[in-house]
Design an enzyme around this catalytic site. Structure first.
Site, PDB file in Angstrom:
ATOM      1  N   GLU A 527      34.769  40.649   2.086  1.00  0.00           N
ATOM      2  CA  GLU A 527      36.067  40.152   2.530  1.00  0.00           C
ATOM      3  C   GLU A 527      36.765  41.266   3.301  1.00  0.00           C
ATOM      4  OE1 GLU A 527      39.631  37.623   0.363  1.00  0.00           O
ATOM      5  OE2 GLU A 527      38.817  39.363  -0.690  1.00  0.00           O
ATOM      6  N   ILE A 528      36.840  41.109   4.606  1.00  0.00           N
ATOM      7  CA  ILE A 528      37.488  42.102   5.456  1.00  0.00           C
ATOM      8  C   ILE A 528      38.947  41.695   5.652  1.00  0.00           C
ATOM      9  CG2 ILE A 528      37.580  43.023   7.807  1.00  0.00           C
ATOM     10  CD1 ILE A 528      34.526  42.921   7.844  1.00  0.00           C
TER      11      ILE A 528
END
Length: 781
Positions: A527-528
């Site tokens: 999850e960026i």
């Protein structure tokens, strides 16, 4: 934020029921999906006419000593799939070669290194409008494979690369199979992972070629089998060792060598059929035992028990596979082929299959770089913090071409981190995924140190220190004095807003969040987290690194809990409301596991760590207030922590953790029972399993929709991928957005309003859902 134990359960579920890198080869079955009866008749008539070999686009035919070598070479593609174009050429070509007296035998192989037939275009299956079309698709696939198997001319499959799904069924129908012993060469029927079964005779041929336990293992798990293992199982007749290191130009030499061996074998088979290996005494005894109906029924019963244990009966495909094989064993292959086609058609119409196929498309999309290449390629990575997460991030980086510096303050921490990494790779060597030489080469990319030396050469820093805002700000401040201007600073945080971490930064455009999930080497999701100040090029750098690490990447907006942690905490707040109403943790676990989660929602907090959850709950309650929960939950968490009820890691939380005691046998912690009484609430109605599922589920679904509404996530696809691959949301339901579509947006809104009338405003449906219900819209068209 999920613990290693919790996420390993998600990994097990993903290995069994989510998607592999190669699609299930069902293009073969779908060739007639949109073909009219008249077109079918025209095709059948054309099969008896000479084929214009000059017009072939996906196949190439060459002749050598009376052997026709058919080369799969799909145009405009790096890999071969059983595309419509491929099959439209293969069937008439096959008939042409059968009628050519100059052709004594046939070799089928790929012109593309690393891909025999990797799979198929799943869109072809989705084009089928009804069950009848799916049944005809399967029947056609069976007919084509039977033609190959019944050919009077010997057909040899020369396999170099992935040979999966329908591609494997093609190979199984050939008279002889030769495989290149390369790590890319793998066999399997992963249809079960799309909620399907092998529909072109795969169930029948695998039961014929393997012992019943082995056949069930291959078909029910969809696992990929490497060349040597396939040879030992009898799925491959011969192994060819590569003559080069597997790199260009040695690839062409390996293909030519494999071809020469296959042509020679085809020539031999024109004179003499392959000799059948005479079974020894032990094999004969085993065969007689396995042919007993009593033994077969016992094996099928045990397999069904295992399937039910692992899937809660929520996946139709494994159970249908068992039924097809049972009919085959009891009544023979004619009945078995009918059952296979019926099963394929039935499964293709299920919501579970459609959900799993949707996940396949989503996962494929999230494995692509939608953001472009960064201005400067990341080659050197510095990781600050050698704990479980930091070492895990190093683990998935050093074998991908990155030079990694792992930094921590003490030699003890560095030693522990290095040991974690090296043991992981030693496991790969034991399982023969790596050679000793490759192991040494990979570890040479890692440097462990207690100083910041050489950090000025880094293109990216990934900070993986304790989840404390001030600490992370201090690390950033110290590093900004050392690292070059182009260097990206990424924080591995599960909940702290990135803009707060970057509040005192002199270059906030280079600060980003990279939220990895533990264990990093097994969990696919990354999850960026993009803050408002984060530049496009910084996002491109983070995405390119994540994809190179082998991750499924979603880019989300900044805010407390981002996307995945936010969903856990909103659903978790309802778990604690239920506990305060006197519901047993075991009842909550049973209900949520029956919904399809890999671990119960009460146990989840013990796995995460109640101390960690307390920290996050405090910050998120400050941000979301009563919409998340009332003040009692943060206070309850703090009291649990004060009494050393940290969860599994402290040996006690909601449950007591003792060595050798697992799952439902664990005792509910008396300390927890006493503490929760001080926070008791009067239940508004009798709590049932369905009530537990909807109360926790609706909070999860509503918050997912709100994240889309607030642009924390940019698409339903990202939301579904994040929930399934990061949080273990049931894959057979496709993710929260796919589930809402399937169940009905209006029904979800009505349920929420019903619960709102009983439990208060925390069940107020978000405006996006209300508007979609009014307009009768769906998230997916």
């Amino acid at each position: 934020m999920a613990s290693a134990i919790f996420t390993s359960l998600i990994c097990r579920q993903q290995r069994l029921l989510t998607l592999t890198r190669s699609p299930v080869a069902i293009q073969l079955y779908t060739r007639l999906a949109s073909t009219s009866v008249q077109q079918q008749q025209q095709q059948q008539q054309s099969q008896n006419k000479p084929t214009d070999l000059q017009q072939l686009k996906n196949l190439k035919v060459e002749y050598q000593d009376g052997i026709a070598v058919v080369l799969f070479n799909q145009e405009n593609s790096k890999v071969n799939t059983l595309s419509r174009g491929m099959m439209d050429e293969f069937v008439p070509l096959f008939n042409h070669l059968q009628n050519d007296d100059k052709v004594k035998g046939i070799v089928v192989m790929s012109a593309k290194p690393g891909s025999f037939i990797a799979g198929a275009d799943i869109n072809m299956l989705e084009s089928a409008k009804n069950r009848d079309e799916l049944y005809k698709i399967s029947r056609h696939g069976q007919d084509v494979m039977n033609q190959i198997e019944q050919s009077k001319k010997p057909i040899v499959a020369a396999i170099f690369g992935s040979c999966l799904g329908g591609g494997f069924e093609v190979a199984l129908a050939c008279h002889y199979r030769i495989a290149m012993n390369d790590k890319r060469t793998g066999f399997g029927v992963p249809e079960v992972k799309l909620g399907l079964l092998p529909g072109a005779g795969g169930t029948q041929r695998l039961v014929q070629k393997l012992s019943l336990p082995d056949a069930l293992d291959v078909i029910l798990t969809g696992k990929e089998i490497k060349a040597k293992k396939a040879k030992s199982m009898g799925l491959v007749d011969a192994i060819v060792e590569p003559i080069g290191p597997g790199l260009h130009p040695a690839e062409e030499k390996n293909i030519n060598y494999l071809r020469s061996v296959a042509v020679q074998k085809a020539k031999e088979l024109t004179v003499q059929k392959p000799a059948k290996k005479e079974p020894g005494l032990i094999e004969n005894i085993k065969s007689k035992i396995m042919s007993s109906s009593y033994v077969q029924n016992y094996i099928l019963q045990q397999a069904q028990k295992k399937v039910m244990s692992q899937t809660q009966g929520l996946y139709p495909a494994p159970l249908k596979i068992l039924d097809v094989i049972k009919q085959t064993l009891e009544s023979g292959s004619k009945v078995g082929y009918n059952a296979e086609a019926d099963g394929f058609a039935d499964l293709g119409m299920t919501t579970e299959s459609k959900a799993l196929i949707g996940l396949f498309h989503g996962r494929t999309e999230c494995k692509k770089n939608k953001y472009g290449k960064p201005e400067k390629e990341v080659k050197n990575i510095g990781i600050v913090g050698a704990g479980l997460m930091g070492a895990g991030i190093a683990h998935v980086s050093i074998d991908k071409g990155f030079n990694v510096i792992l930094r921590d303050t003490t030699s003890k921490a560095l030693s522990r981190g290095y040991s974690q990494i090296s043991k992981g790779y030693e496991g790969y060597v034991k399982r023969k995924r790596l050679t000793n030489a490759e192991y040494d080469n990979v570890l040479s990319n890692l440097q462990c140190q207690s100083t910041f030396d050489n950090f000025e050469k880094c293109d990216m820093i990934i900070e993986a220190v304790f989840e404390d805002l001030k600490l992370k700000q201090n690390v950033l401040a110290e590093l900004e004095q050392r690292i070059p201007e182009h260097c990206v600073f990424a924080s591995n945080t599960s909940a702290l807003p990135i803009h707060q971490i970057a509040a005192n930064s002199r270059r906030p455009q280079k600060v980003i969040g990279m939220h990895y999930f533990s264990p990093v080497d097994k969990m696919e999701l990354l999850e960026i987290v993009r803050a408002k100040q984060t530049s496009d090029d910084t996002v491109r750098s983070a995405v390119s690194v994540g994809l190179k690490q082998g991750k499924v990447v979603i880019v989300v907006g900044d805010g407390p809990g981002f996307y995945t942690t936010r969903l856990i905490m909103f659903a978790g707040s309802e778990v604690f409301d239920l506990l305060q109403e006197g519901v047993s943790p075991k009842d909550i676990d049973k209900a949520t596991k029956n919904f399809g989660f890999p671990v119960g929602s009460a146990t989840l907090f013990d796995e995460i760590g109640i101390d960690v959850a307390a920290h996050i709950a405090r910050d998120m309650h400050a941000a979301f207030g009563e919409r998340l929960t009332d003040q009692s939950m943060p206070q309850l968490f703090q009291e649990l922590v004060a009494n050393n009820l940290h969860g599994r890691k402290s040996g006690q939380g909601l449950y007591i953790y003792q060595k050798g005691v697992k799952g439902g046998a664990r005792e509910i912690n008396p300390k927890f029972t006493e503490i929760i009484k001080n926070y008791s609430k009067e239940p508004k109605e009798k709590v049932t399993m369905e009530n537990i599922q909807w109360r926790t589920g609706l909070r999860f679904l509503n918050e997912a929709a709100r994240c889309l509404e607030e642009k924390i996530i940019t698409s339903p696809t990202d939301g579904d991928i994040g929930a399934v691959f990061g949080l273990g949301f049931p894959p057979m339901k496709g993710g929260p957005f796919r589930f809402i579509d399937t169940y009905g947006v209006s029904k979800i809104v009505d349920l929420m309003n019903n619960y709102r009338s009983k439990y208060g405003d925390r069940f107020t449906p978000t405006q996006l859902l209300v508007d979609m219900a009014k307009e009768n819209k769906k998230f997916y068209s």
